[in-house]
Design a protein around this motif. Structure first.
Motif, PDB file in Angstrom:
ATOM      1  N   ALA A 259      35.073  23.796 -46.406  1.00 55.59           N
ATOM      2  CA  ALA A 259      34.172  24.453 -45.436  1.00 55.59           C
ATOM      3  C   ALA A 259      34.421  23.880 -44.043  1.00 55.59           C
ATOM      4  O   ALA A 259      34.564  22.671 -43.876  1.00 55.59           O
ATOM      5  N   THR A 260      34.473  24.754 -43.048  1.00 59.80           N
ATOM      6  CA  THR A 260      34.821  24.317 -41.689  1.00 59.80           C
ATOM      7  C   THR A 260      33.613  24.295 -40.753  1.00 59.80           C
ATOM      8  O   THR A 260      32.610  24.972 -40.977  1.00 59.80           O
ATOM      9  N   MET A 261      33.834  23.531 -39.679  1.00 58.66           N
ATOM     10  CA  MET A 261      32.852  23.476 -38.597  1.00 58.66           C
ATOM     11  C   MET A 261      32.672  24.883 -38.000  1.00 58.66           C
ATOM     12  O   MET A 261      31.550  25.341 -37.787  1.00 58.66           O
TER      13      MET A 261
ATOM     14  N   GLY B 222      33.246  27.948 -39.257  1.00 55.02           N
ATOM     15  CA  GLY B 222      32.541  28.886 -40.137  1.00 55.02           C
ATOM     16  C   GLY B 222      31.066  28.534 -40.249  1.00 55.02           C
ATOM     17  O   GLY B 222      30.203  29.422 -40.308  1.00 55.02           O
ATOM     18  N   SER B 223      30.768  27.245 -40.237  1.00 57.19           N
ATOM     19  CA  SER B 223      29.379  26.814 -40.423  1.00 57.19           C
ATOM     20  C   SER B 223      28.521  27.111 -39.197  1.00 57.19           C
ATOM     21  O   SER B 223      27.360  27.480 -39.322  1.00 57.19           O
ATOM     22  N   ILE B 224      29.104  26.933 -38.010  1.00 58.68           N
ATOM     23  CA  ILE B 224      28.319  27.191 -36.785  1.00 58.68           C
ATOM     24  C   ILE B 224      28.338  28.687 -36.454  1.00 58.68           C
ATOM     25  O   ILE B 224      27.301  29.274 -36.141  1.00 58.68           O
TER      26      ILE B 224
ATOM     27  N   SER C 261      21.146  26.765 -42.514  1.00 59.78           N
ATOM     28  CA  SER C 261      22.192  25.798 -42.136  1.00 59.78           C
ATOM     29  C   SER C 261      21.700  24.401 -41.765  1.00 59.78           C
ATOM     30  O   SER C 261      20.993  24.191 -40.778  1.00 59.78           O
ATOM     31  N   ASP C 262      22.138  23.426 -42.548  1.00 62.73           N
ATOM     32  CA  ASP C 262      21.926  22.026 -42.190  1.00 62.73           C
ATOM     33  C   ASP C 262      22.742  21.692 -40.939  1.00 62.73           C
ATOM     34  O   ASP C 262      22.280  20.964 -40.055  1.00 62.73           O
ATOM     35  N   VAL C 263      23.955  22.244 -40.887  1.00 63.55           N
ATOM     36  CA  VAL C 263      24.898  21.897 -39.819  1.00 63.55           C
ATOM     37  C   VAL C 263      24.377  22.382 -38.457  1.00 63.55           C
ATOM     38  O   VAL C 263      24.361  21.632 -37.473  1.00 63.55           O
TER      39      VAL C 263
ATOM     40  N   VAL D  93      38.840  39.869 -39.392  1.00 59.28           N
ATOM     41  CA  VAL D  93      37.932  38.762 -39.634  1.00 59.28           C
ATOM     42  C   VAL D  93      38.661  37.437 -39.417  1.00 59.28           C
ATOM     43  O   VAL D  93      39.829  37.285 -39.782  1.00 59.28           O
ATOM     44  N   VAL D  94      37.976  36.502 -38.751  1.00 66.25           N
ATOM     45  CA  VAL D  94      38.529  35.163 -38.552  1.00 66.25           C
ATOM     46  C   VAL D  94      38.209  34.350 -39.800  1.00 66.25           C
ATOM     47  O   VAL D  94      37.086  34.394 -40.304  1.00 66.25           O
ATOM     48  N   LEU D  95      39.197  33.610 -40.298  1.00 69.81           N
ATOM     49  CA  LEU D  95      38.975  32.814 -41.508  1.00 69.81           C
ATOM     50  C   LEU D  95      38.633  31.371 -41.153  1.00 69.81           C
ATOM     51  O   LEU D  95      39.288  30.759 -40.316  1.00 69.81           O
ATOM     52  N   GLY D  96      37.599  30.850 -41.812  1.00 66.81           N
ATOM     53  CA  GLY D  96      37.362  29.405 -41.772  1.00 66.81           C
ATOM     54  C   GLY D  96      37.881  28.882 -43.105  1.00 66.81           C
ATOM     55  O   GLY D  96      39.044  29.081 -43.456  1.00 66.81           O
ATOM     56  N   GLY D  97      37.007  28.288 -43.890  1.00 67.09           N
ATOM     57  CA  GLY D  97      37.412  27.826 -45.220  1.00 67.09           C
ATOM     58  C   GLY D  97      37.291  28.929 -46.269  1.00 67.09           C
ATOM     59  O   GLY D  97      37.632  28.741 -47.428  1.00 67.09           O
ATOM     60  N   MET D  98      36.733  30.073 -45.858  1.00 70.81           N
ATOM     61  CA  MET D  98      36.563  31.276 -46.699  1.00 70.81           C
ATOM     62  C   MET D  98      35.536  31.115 -47.808  1.00 70.81           C
ATOM     63  O   MET D  98      35.482  31.930 -48.729  1.00 70.81           O
ATOM     64  N   LEU D  99      34.718  30.095 -47.732  1.00 67.72           N
ATOM     65  CA  LEU D  99      33.772  29.860 -48.831  1.00 67.72           C
ATOM     66  C   LEU D  99      32.623  30.858 -48.807  1.00 67.72           C
ATOM     67  O   LEU D  99      32.109  31.252 -49.850  1.00 67.72           O
TER      68      LEU D  99
HETATM   69  C1  LIG Z   1      27.397  28.400 -52.504  1.00 66.99           C
HETATM   70  C2  LIG Z   1      27.215  27.937 -51.086  1.00 66.99           C
HETATM   71  C3  LIG Z   1      26.257  26.982 -50.804  1.00 66.99           C
HETATM   72  C4  LIG Z   1      26.076  26.540 -49.483  1.00 66.99           C
HETATM   73  N1  LIG Z   1      25.102  25.609 -49.213  1.00 66.99           N
HETATM   74  C5  LIG Z   1      24.893  25.209 -47.944  1.00 66.99           C
HETATM   75  C6  LIG Z   1      23.883  24.258 -47.623  1.00 66.99           C
HETATM   76  O1  LIG Z   1      23.123  23.785 -48.466  1.00 66.99           O
HETATM   77  N2  LIG Z   1      23.739  23.896 -46.318  1.00 66.99           N
HETATM   78  C7  LIG Z   1      24.538  24.402 -45.329  1.00 66.99           C
HETATM   79  O2  LIG Z   1      24.354  24.038 -44.172  1.00 66.99           O
HETATM   80  N3  LIG Z   1      25.503  25.289 -45.614  1.00 66.99           N
HETATM   81  C8  LIG Z   1      25.696  25.708 -46.882  1.00 66.99           C
HETATM   82  N4  LIG Z   1      26.666  26.638 -47.139  1.00 66.99           N
HETATM   83  C9  LIG Z   1      27.484  27.160 -46.032  1.00 66.99           C
HETATM   84  C10 LIG Z   1      28.810  26.388 -45.962  1.00 66.99           C
HETATM   85  O3  LIG Z   1      28.547  25.035 -45.694  1.00 66.99           O
HETATM   86  C11 LIG Z   1      29.704  26.916 -44.843  1.00 66.99           C
HETATM   87  O4  LIG Z   1      29.017  26.891 -43.652  1.00 66.99           O
HETATM   88  C12 LIG Z   1      30.144  28.311 -45.092  1.00 66.99           C
HETATM   89  O5  LIG Z   1      30.836  28.357 -46.319  1.00 66.99           O
HETATM   90  C13 LIG Z   1      31.042  28.831 -43.974  1.00 66.99           C
HETATM   91  O6  LIG Z   1      32.108  27.965 -43.761  1.00 66.99           O
HETATM   92  P1  LIG Z   1      33.600  28.421 -44.026  1.00 66.99           P
HETATM   93  O7  LIG Z   1      34.501  27.474 -43.294  1.00 66.99           O
HETATM   94  O8  LIG Z   1      33.832  28.614 -45.478  1.00 66.99           O
HETATM   95  O9  LIG Z   1      33.629  29.830 -43.239  1.00 66.99           O
HETATM   96  P2  LIG Z   1      34.108  31.272 -43.732  1.00 66.99           P
HETATM   97  O10 LIG Z   1      33.438  31.666 -44.995  1.00 66.99           O
HETATM   98  O11 LIG Z   1      35.594  31.349 -43.700  1.00 66.99           O
HETATM   99  O12 LIG Z   1      33.520  32.119 -42.492  1.00 66.99           O
HETATM  100  C14 LIG Z   1      32.145  32.331 -42.317  1.00 66.99           C
HETATM  101  C15 LIG Z   1      31.936  33.298 -41.136  1.00 66.99           C
HETATM  102  O13 LIG Z   1      32.323  32.663 -39.925  1.00 66.99           O
HETATM  103  C16 LIG Z   1      33.384  33.381 -39.289  1.00 66.99           C
HETATM  104  N5  LIG Z   1      34.270  32.363 -38.706  1.00 66.99           N
HETATM  105  C17 LIG Z   1      34.808  31.300 -39.331  1.00 66.99           C
HETATM  106  N6  LIG Z   1      35.443  30.516 -38.429  1.00 66.99           N
HETATM  107  C18 LIG Z   1      35.299  31.121 -37.231  1.00 66.99           C
HETATM  108  C19 LIG Z   1      35.742  30.802 -35.907  1.00 66.99           C
HETATM  109  N7  LIG Z   1      36.437  29.688 -35.632  1.00 66.99           N
HETATM  110  N8  LIG Z   1      35.422  31.640 -34.908  1.00 66.99           N
HETATM  111  C20 LIG Z   1      34.705  32.784 -35.154  1.00 66.99           C
HETATM  112  N9  LIG Z   1      34.266  33.129 -36.385  1.00 66.99           N
HETATM  113  C21 LIG Z   1      34.551  32.305 -37.403  1.00 66.99           C
HETATM  114  C22 LIG Z   1      34.026  34.208 -40.385  1.00 66.99           C
HETATM  115  O14 LIG Z   1      34.673  35.351 -39.871  1.00 66.99           O
HETATM  116  C23 LIG Z   1      32.818  34.554 -41.225  1.00 66.99           C
HETATM  117  O15 LIG Z   1      32.092  35.609 -40.647  1.00 66.99           O
HETATM  118  C24 LIG Z   1      26.874  27.093 -48.450  1.00 66.99           C
HETATM  119  C25 LIG Z   1      27.847  28.062 -48.736  1.00 66.99           C
HETATM  120  C26 LIG Z   1      28.029  28.484 -50.043  1.00 66.99           C
HETATM  121  C27 LIG Z   1      29.102  29.519 -50.321  1.00 66.99           C
END
Ligand SMILES: Cc1cc2nc3c(=O)[nH]c(=O)nc-3n(C[C@H](O)[C@H](O)[C@H](O)COP(=O)(O)OP(=O)(O)OC[C@H]3O[C@@H](n4cnc5c(N)ncnc54)[C@H](O)[C@@H]3O)c2cc1C
Length: 265
Positions: free
Chosen positions: A103-105, A107-109, A116-118, A26-32
């Motif tokens: 939280a990363t770009m 992971g969000s996309i 997703s707002d993003v 699994v690829v890690l973003g911010g892991m949220l």
């Molecule tokens: C409690 C909670 C509330 C939230 N509320 C909202 C909200 O209101 N609006 C909104 O838009 N979002 C919301 N989010 C989503 C949040 O903003 C992030 O988008 C989400 O946490 C993923 O970002 P991350 O960096 O933590 O990714 P991670 O949790 O690390 O990864 C998410 C997924 O993306 C994959 N991934 C990550 N980076 C990459 C990469 N570079 N290439 C390929 N795969 C990748 C991971 O393997 C995993 O499958 C919420 C999340 C939580 C936990």
């Protein structure tokens, strides 16, 4: 619980992809999001050494690295000037500052979350995502693509004349949105994105409705078309009927604000 057997920190994107191809990687973003999952991971791939935490202007494009945080998007002056503050508006409701600092770009996309707002905002900006090894793909195409082993490295915005407005409706601040709406005028092309339907965001082309500009009548006709074609649903946050009413309001408000930004009245 998320159980990780091996943590790796590749030094090149090629090395990262070699790990990504392995089973249970699994690829890690911010892991949220990841940290809330119940799964066993063999290789957890940290992209921190790949210099993907930059927002750069390259020729006529803005490149946003996958490890850029939502907080950096929110506070970046150049991005917010270019989008008339829409980027800030799209992330400011997401949980809290400490959360957005992680939280990363990418992971969000990559997650293509329905709420997703993003994703909604970046679809309205008509940008591209850079995937390794696939290459560049339009974000609208990416939103519908199957999940693959690709690594998302960047999101790329073209620096062309752009006006964009972002709005969302929430039952309470910091909750997931009930509906998201972004409208844009890019090079005289009108697009409306509706997300959190609760399915993921979709784009509706508005060109044929706004040929004579943004008027109350044109907005009304466009909204009628959107509501007849758009698939809205119910979940624990809102019913389909409520989303239909909210969609009507957000589309109208967003286009009126777009008109003000474009024509100043
Ligand atoms: C409690 C909670 C509330 C939230 N509320 C909202 C909200 O209101 N609006 C909104 O838009 N979002 C919301 N989010 C989503 C949040 O903003 C992030 O988008 C989400 O946490 C993923 O970002 P991350 O960096 O933590 O990714 P991670 O949790 O690390 O990864 C998410 C997924 O993306 C994959 N991934 C990550 N980076 C990459 C990469 N570079 N290439 C390929 N795969 C990748 C991971 O393997 C995993 O499958 C919420 C999340 C939580 C936990």
């Amino acid at each position: 619980m998320l159980s990780i057997r091996n943590y790796v920190r590749p030094q090149t994107i090629e090395e990262a992809y070699e790990y990504a191809k392995k089973p249970l990687s699994v690829v890690l973003g911010g892991m949220l999001w990841l940290k809330m999952q119940n799964r066993n991971v063999n290789f957890a791939i940290d992209l921190s050494d790949l210099h993907l935490d930059q927002i750069e202007e390259i020729d006529d494009e803005i490149h946003i690295g996958a490890m850029v945080t939502l907080r950096e998007l929110e506070t970046n002056e150049q991005l917010n000037y270019f989008t008339q503050g829409a980027i800030k508006e799209s992330v400011r409701h997401i949980v809290g500052v400490q959360f957005r600092n992680l939280a990363t770009m990418g992971g969000s996309i990559y997650g293509r979350f329905g709420f997703s707002d993003v994703l909604t905002l970046f679809m309205a900006l008509d940008c591209e995502v850079e995937l390794y090894p696939t290459g560049r793909v339009s974000i609208k195409e990416f939103a519908n693509m199957k999940f693959t082993k690709d690594i998302l490295t960047k999101v790329i915005i073209k620096k062309v004349p752009t006006n964009v407005v972002y709005l969302s409706q929430r039952n309470i601040s910091t909750d997931f949105p009930v509906l998201t709406c972004a409208v844009s005028n890019i090079n005289q092309h009108y697009t409306c994105i509706i997300g959190a339907r609760p399915l993921h965001a979709v784009a509706i082309n508005g060109d044929s409705y706004f040929e004579t500009g943004i008027t109350e009548k044109n907005i009304q006709n466009f909204t009628k078309c959107v509501l007849s074609e758009l698939k809205l649903g119910s979940n624990s946050r809102a019913s389909k009927e409520y989303r239909q009413k909210i969609a009507k309001v957000l589309i109208k408000r967003a286009f009126l604000q777009l008109k003000e930004d474009v024509y100043g009245n």
